[in-house]
Write an enzyme that holds these catalytic residues in place. Structure first.
Site: not given
Length: 355
Positions: A116, A120, A181, A183-184, A219, A248
């Site tokens: 993915n 967010f 994450s 993805n940011t 996390k 994660n």
């Protein structure tokens, strides 16, 4: 039946479209009190041997749903009714944001994995807070996972997290700071101790000030070097955090850009768990996530020192009854061994062997 449905139908459909349809259906179920209670009675963990207490919160079973599924706190009750011992909602940011362009969610069926790059996508902290204030019709332990708003610069990250914490910490059974994450842009930089210390200290001040003192966890990514894992563990102890969630998604994979979850993450996730347990013993609650597929995985994580276990990708491939089945099988295994979840935790961890 679900495997046939997945093989013949669901895997042929857009992954994100299926996800949104599932969340909408579960959100509808959350508004139907009688059906919700009946499902909870039939499927939720109820065996006393499964019960575990972590950071002062009582969990009916150790297996929960990881963040990423219920991004806007829309269906936690329904998920609890289907057998999860807790539901971690989010990741939620202080301000609403659309996330990254689609397509951004991909199945890797051969490896039983998901990639993915959602970014967010969520309606923001205020919208989530409104949902969390609703009266719950069935028992559910809700963790709230918060992240940085994409447009906020790194220098203002702590203030952004504090904004979310002020909205959500009073409504959460526990709060999670997500700095892992992929993805940011720039988010994982915040795992560096010199940046993470002031951020966590600021959020902890908010969490400590709630009426019941909201437990705070952080996390981390599986891609951290071992020395960095140790440094985060030491920082968590220094600041008096309640726990660490490991891990994660990983960016160390071939395929679509984004974070990979599922079976390929299993080995590294367990490595990080064992390293954390060796570092902190039982002074912190460890939550293990990454590659959890069946009761054997949950059993292994508990033995290695996890107090709680989380999954998400496993449900995609095994269906809505996945958590309930694992809890039933875990209860039977505990009975055969004449033990309970609290007695199982850390049995094979080095600190227990030495002590």
């Amino acid at each position: 039946m679900y495997r046939l449905l997945f093989t013949q139908v669901l895997r042929r459909l857009d992954a994100e479209a299926v996800h949104h349809a599932t969340v909408r259906a579960l959100a509808l179920l959350s508004t139907l009190p009688l059906l919700k209670r009946l499902l909870h009675r039939a499927l939720a963990p109820s065996d006393p041997a499964l019960r575990v207490t972590a950071f002062g919160v009582h969990f009916p079973g150790p297996l929960g749903l990881a963040a990423g599924f219920d991004k806007d706190a829309a269906c936690a009750e329904a998920l609890s009714a289907f057998g999860f011992g807790h539901v971690e909602v989010g990741t939620i940011t202080a301000h609403a944001q659309p996330g990254n362009p689609r397509p951004r969610l991909f199945r890797d069926v051969r490896r039983r994995a998901v990639i993915n790059r959602m970014g967010f996508n969520n309606a923001g902290a205020q919208a989530a807070a409104r949902r969390l204030r609703r009266t719950r019709g069935v028992p559910v332990v809700v963790g709230v996972n918060i992240g940085k708003t994409k447009v906020v610069p790194e220098s203002e990250a702590a203030a952004d997290y504090v904004t979310s914490a002020k909205e959500l910490a009073p409504l959460a059974d526990y709060l999670v700071v997500n700095v892992s994450s992929p993805n940011t842009p720039g988010l994982r930089n915040l795992q560096a101790v010199e940046l993470l210390r002031p951020l966590l200290a600021s959020v902890k001040e908010v969490a400590d000030s709630t009426p019941r003192r909201t437990p705070l966890l952080v996390k981390i990514a599986p891609d951290l070097a071992d020395d960095d894992v140790d440094a985060v563990a030491d920082l968590a102890l220094e600041l008096g955090l309640d726990g660490i969630i490991a891990t994660n998604t990983t960016i160390r994979h071939s395929g679509e850009t984004g974070g990979l979850s599922g079976r390929p993450l299993k080995e590294r996730s367990i490595e990080v768990l064992r390293r954390l347990r060796a570092r902190v013993g039982d002074r912190l609650t460890l939550v293990s996530v990454g590659g959890v597929e069946d009761v054997d995985d949950v059993w292994e994580r508990l033995l290695a020192g996890a107090t709680l276990v989380q999954g998400y990708t496993g449900m995609i491939y095994e269906g809505p009854l996945w958590a309930s089945r694992i809890h039933r099988r875990l209860a039977r295994r505990l009975r055969r061994h004449a033990t309970t979840v609290p007695e199982l935790i850390g049995r094979t961890a080095p600190d227990r062997l030495q002590g």
